[in-house]
Design a protein around this motif. Structure first.
Motif, PDB file in Angstrom:
ATOM      1  N   GLU A   1      58.509  27.123  34.032  1.00 45.15           N
ATOM      2  CA  GLU A   1      59.216  26.023  33.395  1.00 45.15           C
ATOM      3  C   GLU A   1      60.722  26.209  33.538  1.00 45.15           C
ATOM      4  OE1 GLU A   1      58.007  25.090  29.452  1.00 45.15           O
ATOM      5  OE2 GLU A   1      58.938  23.121  29.593  1.00 45.15           O
TER       6      GLU A   1
ATOM      7  N   SER B   1      61.691  25.216  37.001  1.00 48.79           N
ATOM      8  CA  SER B   1      61.630  23.777  37.184  1.00 48.79           C
ATOM      9  C   SER B   1      62.729  23.062  36.389  1.00 48.79           C
ATOM     10  CB  SER B   1      60.211  23.301  36.882  1.00 48.79           C
ATOM     11  OG  SER B   1      60.209  22.309  35.924  1.00 48.79           O
TER      12      SER B   1
ATOM     13  N   SER C   1      65.392  20.735  38.290  1.00 49.94           N
ATOM     14  CA  SER C   1      65.582  19.328  37.952  1.00 49.94           C
ATOM     15  C   SER C   1      66.970  19.093  37.362  1.00 49.94           C
ATOM     16  CB  SER C   1      64.445  18.788  37.088  1.00 49.94           C
ATOM     17  OG  SER C   1      64.592  19.206  35.784  1.00 49.94           O
TER      18      SER C   1
ATOM     19  N   ALA D   1      60.323  10.434  36.334  1.00 49.04           N
ATOM     20  CA  ALA D   1      59.512  11.526  35.800  1.00 49.04           C
ATOM     21  C   ALA D   1      58.575  12.053  36.877  1.00 49.04           C
ATOM     22  CB  ALA D   1      58.717  11.038  34.596  1.00 49.04           C
ATOM     23  N   GLU D   2      58.060  11.097  37.679  1.00 51.58           N
ATOM     24  CA  GLU D   2      57.141  11.471  38.744  1.00 51.58           C
ATOM     25  C   GLU D   2      57.833  12.366  39.772  1.00 51.58           C
ATOM     26  OE1 GLU D   2      54.438   9.047  41.895  1.00 51.58           O
ATOM     27  OE2 GLU D   2      55.169   7.995  40.121  1.00 51.58           O
TER      28      GLU D   2
ATOM     29  N   ASP E   1      60.368  14.271  39.309  1.00 48.41           N
ATOM     30  CA  ASP E   1      60.597  15.543  38.657  1.00 48.41           C
ATOM     31  C   ASP E   1      59.370  16.447  38.788  1.00 48.41           C
ATOM     32  OD1 ASP E   1      62.173  17.236  37.328  1.00 48.41           O
ATOM     33  OD2 ASP E   1      62.301  16.083  35.478  1.00 48.41           O
ATOM     34  N   LYS E   2      58.204  15.845  38.501  1.00 49.73           N
ATOM     35  CA  LYS E   2      56.945  16.591  38.555  1.00 49.73           C
ATOM     36  C   LYS E   2      56.628  17.015  39.978  1.00 49.73           C
ATOM     37  CE  LYS E   2      54.599  13.968  35.379  1.00 49.73           C
ATOM     38  NZ  LYS E   2      53.566  12.944  35.309  1.00 49.73           N
TER      39      LYS E   2
ATOM     40  N   ALA F   1      58.667  19.974  40.946  1.00 47.03           N
ATOM     41  CA  ALA F   1      58.207  21.198  40.291  1.00 47.03           C
ATOM     42  C   ALA F   1      56.969  21.715  41.011  1.00 47.03           C
ATOM     43  CB  ALA F   1      57.905  20.909  38.831  1.00 47.03           C
ATOM     44  N   LEU F   2      56.086  20.780  41.366  1.00 42.80           N
ATOM     45  CA  LEU F   2      54.844  21.123  42.033  1.00 42.80           C
ATOM     46  C   LEU F   2      55.110  21.761  43.386  1.00 42.80           C
ATOM     47  CD1 LEU F   2      51.900  20.465  41.222  1.00 42.80           C
ATOM     48  CD2 LEU F   2      52.002  18.637  42.896  1.00 42.80           C
TER      49      LEU F   2
ATOM     50  N   GLU G   1      56.497  25.307  43.153  1.00 42.60           N
ATOM     51  CA  GLU G   1      55.765  26.360  42.484  1.00 42.60           C
ATOM     52  C   GLU G   1      55.554  27.520  43.432  1.00 42.60           C
ATOM     53  OE1 GLU G   1      52.312  25.190  40.344  1.00 42.60           O
ATOM     54  OE2 GLU G   1      53.460  23.905  39.004  1.00 42.60           O
TER      55      GLU G   1
END
Lengths: 479, 262, 396
Positions: free
Chosen positions: A441, A444, A448, A464-465, A467-468, A471-472, A475
């Motif tokens: 976290e 990420s 972001s 938001a998408e 951002d995700k 992060a994905l 990883e």
């Protein structure tokens, strides 16, 4: 302690890698004048369009593939590509109920429900599967406002005068190697027309899906905003995982007249190849907008996370006095991905303004280049440009390159460019962890945070998408 | 407040630690019970900041031997974030700046991570705003700081207040404050110390790491420890701090020489 | 002696250079490094006959304590000069080993300008520097035809050198100058280049600098008034851990084209770069800045800052600037910035509000803009009145 960490985090499986099993109408591999004519006749095109294609094809034959970008890839065999593939459902269906359920299912799986009950409430979607548009939602509602949003093929049939007038007017068929190729063989794409004074009542979105393994995808997008009109448009892209490379060479043209504005956002998540660089999309795209009118505005926002190779420079030609161009970009590369992206801001008219914010994140063994041009012509009195290019490096094997060209011929113009390089420092990570925030976290959050200026520009539904997605993608890569 | 029956929160036994293979801590022993305020004093390089980093789990510090039990649990088996969630708090001497990451968002994520561990309900954005507004009073901080990036462009005093604000939100069991007084003018020092005093209670403990006596004018310690050469050389009450103020640290060298360690 | 040695050493270099030139052919605009260059002027220089008369010096009296060497294309620069302790000509054997070494280390090959110098250079000065030596001044004047010179400096471990190179040019004349510098560990070099001309002559100056760890190299270049001017410092920190300072000023007017191409490569950790390039373009002139910084994986903890500031003073002038950063190391600080504008309105207004007329205010601001760099030249440069020369060139 950080050894577990970011590196494993980045290598998340690509969740859009499935293939839809559907019967398609494909033509033979290879490219020739006959193929160009065949595509045109399959689509029953008017003569002006066939001529446009042939002219582009003949010019393409005289060109050499560019090699100046900081990219390395195996030569593309243009005779080993299928230039037209369409799911076998003749003629566009009048209603979505008639669309092959497999296709609807595919888009649903991708998070783009098209059926009346499930579709996104304030976003009209044009779904493009391989080379053709299979469905466009909310067409009637948009038509009430005079907004045309349809596939390119339909636009050629229903609004030939608009196509003839604007097609190739921003990116001419001989602009560059890939634009010429696209002009010769493009099969479909989206067309948007916002008439004078209309503010488009909803977000417009095209979702591109490559399905076939040996098919090139050449779509063409044309958006015209007449005087005082405005629209926000978003494109998304995914493709299945193949261990071969697929070529995607699209052209996007934007035309903006007096006081009009287009906001064009992209979330690009084509298949990037595996961690050894096998497979993935070659994404060679020409995007350009022309601010023809006074006080017109074009804003490009892109979040580039996919593709084995990305080569694109969404640009603004700022002709109209007081027109504004913006470019907000996040490009994330991991593993063996290569991205060479940036923008051109061509200031022609007086008091034109442009802003460039580019955030590059390089992880793994990837290479991420920003290449930009800010050009101020002799008549662009009072023009202004501000550029900011930041790179974040994750690991010591990734490359971050920055090539900002600036050219000015106008003393009463001001250009300012800033660039920096940073990484996620151990101290920053520890600080966040010491407040109870987990490693992933923390990474990420910082990534972001690094991209915040760009994400703020995305339409709310997609910020938001993005951002995700980032992060994905990241990883496992910090450590 | 010393109570013999109070819970043993932190039990440090013969702790050795190094940085880049350079031994810094050479056998620290310390017990901290709930309700207590400890001051660890010493010159630069005595190992006091290292002690705080080791307790919080900084990756650059390597524990070579010894144990630290936090409420009976081996602290070194826990990642830094896990320690924080369980209630170990480090107030940094130099809080880092994290550009782009919103202070408010950071505080909310951290607070919720800790609340989750305490079986408290997570706070949504709106509830958290109310919660944080109330806690701002503890350090008399301007709400405008919430809108900025974590510590970015904060003055030294603002950074320290932001640290105490985090402490107020996380409600730690053991708060370790590393040189919280450094770089503060007297007004800022009073505000920060006032915050610490407000937050100290019978169920938690505070470890003040400091170079100077002046912080101890504002926060009254139950114990004062003097660190030198990676160990606690002497332990006493608050009068030890006053003594240090008058005599300086010169006696430390003599004592170390006598022990043959200097 | 230096001349005879240099003839002996230069002959094979000339042959190789001529072969390379015929292989390379003249640069074309397709080549990125030449895309913006006025190639017709380059061709004119390429065709220029090699100067065979010693040019009269226009140098001011030498300052006390300064060692001045004049490269006039004909006479031995060391004749009649007693070199101070610490400065010695390189022995022929050493020279053969050292010549071209720094060029190689800077990765400079297949370059037209380098081969042009190789093919044309007819005068070579090669010196070794030990300990701390008095300030050195190298003067080269071009007045008719091409004067092609080559200098090699081996600055030994812990040695300290202050060098001012002065280039001047009048009429149909050109310089091709190639300098190689090897800085040993902990060596320090404060290097000034003052190159002013009348607007007709051309200048090519290629500087290859190789730095060992813990050395410090500081270059201040002031270039003004060349029809076609191109100065190219390339610095490589062979094991990092060194400090490099590059400060440049290029002032162009009328039809002049001045290009500054810098390249900095860190081949080890903990290197530092502080770079500022200012370009002023007036009249119908064109300035070009190209600044490459390369930070490979082995160059962790590099700290590099580059700033390109450009003043566009006329609506018929042109400015091109292109920083190029290539980084493959995560623990680095690399910042760069570029600005292009005219004189700042608010600064002009501030001066005018204090009663200074508009044109005087502009002169003051221009003077200030140039002074920031000019002041960094080695102190004995004042004898050459650098600021006045530069500003005279902007009289229009």
């Amino acid at each position: 302690m950080t050894s577990t960490s970011t590196r494993d985090l980045v290598s998340q499986p690509y969740k859009y890698g499935f293939v839809t099993d559907i019967e398609t109408d494909k033509i033979e591999k290879g490219l020739s004048e006959e193929v160009v004519r065949l595509i045109s006749s399959k689509k029953d095109e008017p003569e002006f369009l066939l001529n446009f294609r042939l002219k582009a094809f003949r010019h393409w034959l005289t060109l050499e593939e560019p090699d100046w970008a900081a990219l390395g890839y195996e030569a593309i065999d243009y005779q080993n590509i299928i230039y037209y593939a369409a799911p076998k459902q003749q003629a566009k269906k009048a209603s979505l109920d008639e669309v092959d359920p497999k296709l609807l299912e595919t888009f649903e799986k991708l998070g783009i429900p098209l059926s009346e009950q499930k579709r996104l409430s304030n976003v009209a979607v044009d779904a493009v599967f391989d080379s053709v548009s299979i469905a466009t939602t909310y067409r009637e509602k948009l038509a009430e406002h005079g907004v045309v949003f349809c596939s390119f093929t339909e636009a050629v049939k229903d609004h030939p005068e608009l196509i003839e007038r604007y097609l190739g007017s921003v990116v001419s068929s001989n602009d560059n190697y890939f634009a010429a190729l696209n002009s010769a063989v493009f099969s479909d794409g989206s067309f948007v027309f916002i008439p004078k004074g209309v503010e488009c009542p909803m977000e417009l979105s095209t979702y591109f899906r490559i399905n076939s393994g040996d098919t090139g995808q050449f779509e063409r997008t044309l958006i015209v905003a007449e005087e005082g009109a405005s629209v926000s448009y978003l494109e998304g892209c995914t493709a299945p995982m193949f261990d071969t490379n697929q070529l995607h060479a699209a052209v996007v043209e934007l035309v903006v007249l007096d006081d009009a504005s287009i906001k064009y956002s992209t979330v690009q998540n084509w298949y990037a190849g595996d961690e050894n660089g096998v497979g993935g999309i070659y994404n060679f795209v020409t995007k350009r907008g022309q601010c023809r009118g006074a006080r017109s505005r074009i804003s490009w926002t892109q979040v580039e996370t996919g593709s084995a190779i990305t080569w694109k420079y969404p640009s603004c030609v700022l002709q109209g006095a007081d027109s504004v161009g913006e470019f907000y970009s996040v490009a994330l590369t991991n593993n063996c991905q290569q991205a060479d992206t940036g923008t051109k801001m061509i200031h022609i008219g007086p008091r034109t303004r442009s802003t460039i914010v580019s955030k590059g994140i390089s992880a793994g063994r990837s290479s991420n280049s920003y290449r930009g041009l800010v050009q101020i012509g002799p008549k662009a009195k009072g023009a202004r440009n501000y550029s900011q290019c930041d790179s974040m490096l994750i690991g010591d094997q990734a490359a971050a390159n920055t090539y900002p060209y600036i050219r000015s011929q106008q003393p009463q113009a001001a250009i300012e460019h800033e660039a920096s390089t940073c990484r996620i420092s151990e101290d920053q990570l520890f600080y966040l962890q010491s407040r109870g925030i987990g490693f992933e976290e923390a990474v990420s959050m910082m990534v972001s945070g690094f991209c915040r200026d760009v994400f703020n520009q995305l339409p709310m539904e997609f910020a938001a998408e993005a951002d995700k997605l980032l992060a994905l993608k990241l990883e496992g890569s910090v450590g | 407040m010393i109570r013999p029956d109070a819970e043993l929160l932190l039990d440090i036994t013969d702790l050795h630690a190094s940085v880049e293979d350079q031994p810094i801590l050479k056998g620290v022993n310390l017990q901290v019970r709930s309700g207590e305020i400890h001051a660890v004093m010493g010159r630069n390089g005595s190992g006091k900041s290292t002690l705080s980093k080791v307790l919080a789990g900084h990756p650059a510090y390597r524990v070579t031997s010894g144990t630290v039990l936090y409420r009976g649990v081996n602290l070194f088996e826990l990642e830094a974030e896990e320690r924080a969630r369980l209630g170990v708090f480090l107030g940094f001497q130099y809080p880092v700046e994290i550009p782009g990451v919103s202070n408010l968002e950071f505080l909310r994520v951290a607070t919720n991570a800790r609340r989750l561990k305490r079986n408290l309900e997570e706070l949504d954005t709106f509830d958290f705003e109310d919660h944080v507004q109330e806690r701002l009073k503890v350090v008399q901080m301007d709400p405008a700081f919430l809108e900025r990036s974590v510590n970015e462009g904060f003055s030294g005093g603002e950074k320290k207040r932001n640290e105490i604000l985090q402490m107020a939100l996380l409600e730690p069991v053991v708060a370790i404050l590393d040189e919280t007084d450094s770089g503060l003018d007297i007004d800022a020092l009073r505000i920060v110390a006032g915050g610490v005093n407000q937050l100290a209670n019978a169920d938690n403990a505070t470890l003040l790491i400091t170079h100077y006596q002046r912080l101890l004018d504002e926060i009254t310690p139950d114990y004062v420890h003097v660190m030198a050469s990676g160990r606690i050389l002497r332990t006493g009450g608050r009068e030890l701090a006053l003594e240090l103020e008058q005599t300086g640290y010169d006696w430390v060298d003599k004592e170390l020489a006598a022990q043959g360690v200097a | 002696m230096a001349v005879s040695t240099s003839e002996h050493v230069l002959a094979p270099v000339q042959q190789r250079g001529q072969v390379a030139l015929s292989r390379l052919g003249l640069p074309t605009r397709k080549d990125e490094a030449w895309r913006l260059t006025n190639l017709s002027r380059l061709e004119a220089v390429a065709r220029m006959p090699i100067s065979n008369v010693a040019t009269a010096s226009d140098a001011p009296p030498r300052m006390d304590g300064v060692v001045r060497l004049v490269l006039d294309g004909v006479n031995d620069p060391l004749e009649g000069v007693t070199l101070p302790e610490g400065l010695t000509p390189l022995e022929p054997k050493e020279l053969e080993l050292a010549l071209g070494h720094s060029l190689d280390r800077c990765g400079w090959s297949d370059d037209w300008l380098i081969e042009f110098n190789h093919a044309s250079a007819h005068q070579l000065l090669a010196l070794r520097v030990r300990g701390t030596v008095p300030p050195l001044e190298l003067v080269v004047a071009a007045a008719s035809g091409l004067i092609a010179t080559r200098v090699l400096l081996v600055v030994e471990e812990k040695a300290q050198l202050e060098l001012l190179q002065v280039f001047s040019g009048r009429g149909e004349a050109a310089h091709s100058h190639l300098l190689e510098v090897h800085l040993g560990q902990e060596a320090q070099m404060n290097h000034g280049v003052l190159a002013c001309a009348d607007g007709l002559a051309s200048l090519f100056a290629q500087l290859a600098v190789e730095q060992e760890p813990r050395s410090a190299y500081s270059l201040t270049s002031v270039v003004q008034g060349w029809s076609l001017g191109r100065i190219e410092p390339r610095v490589v920190q062979v094991d990092g851990q060194a400090s490099t300072t590059l400060k440049g000023l290029a002032v162009a007017d009328v039809e002049q084209q001045l290009a500054v191409h810098t390249s900095m490569c860190f081949e080890g950790p903990d290197g530092e770069l502080d770079q500022l390039q200012k370009c002023l373009a007036a009249g119908r002139s064109h300035t070009i800045f190209n600044g490459a910084i390369n930070v490979p994986r082995k160059a962790q903890r590099t700290n590099a800052a580059q700033l390109s500031r450009n003043l566009l003073l006329s609506d018929r002038a042109r400015v091109d600037t292109k920083p190029e950063l290539e980084i493959v190391a995560d623990d680095v600080r690399c910042a760069h910035g570029a600005t292009v504008s005219q004189l700042q309105e608010d600064e002009l207004f501030y001066l005018r509000s204090r009663g200074i007329g508009a044109s005087d205010a502009a002169v003051l601001l221009l003077r200030g803009a140039c002074q920031e760099v000019v002041d960094l030249l080695p102190t004995h440069a004042t004898a050459w009145r650098p600021l006045e020369r530069v500003l005279e060139g902007l009289a229009s």
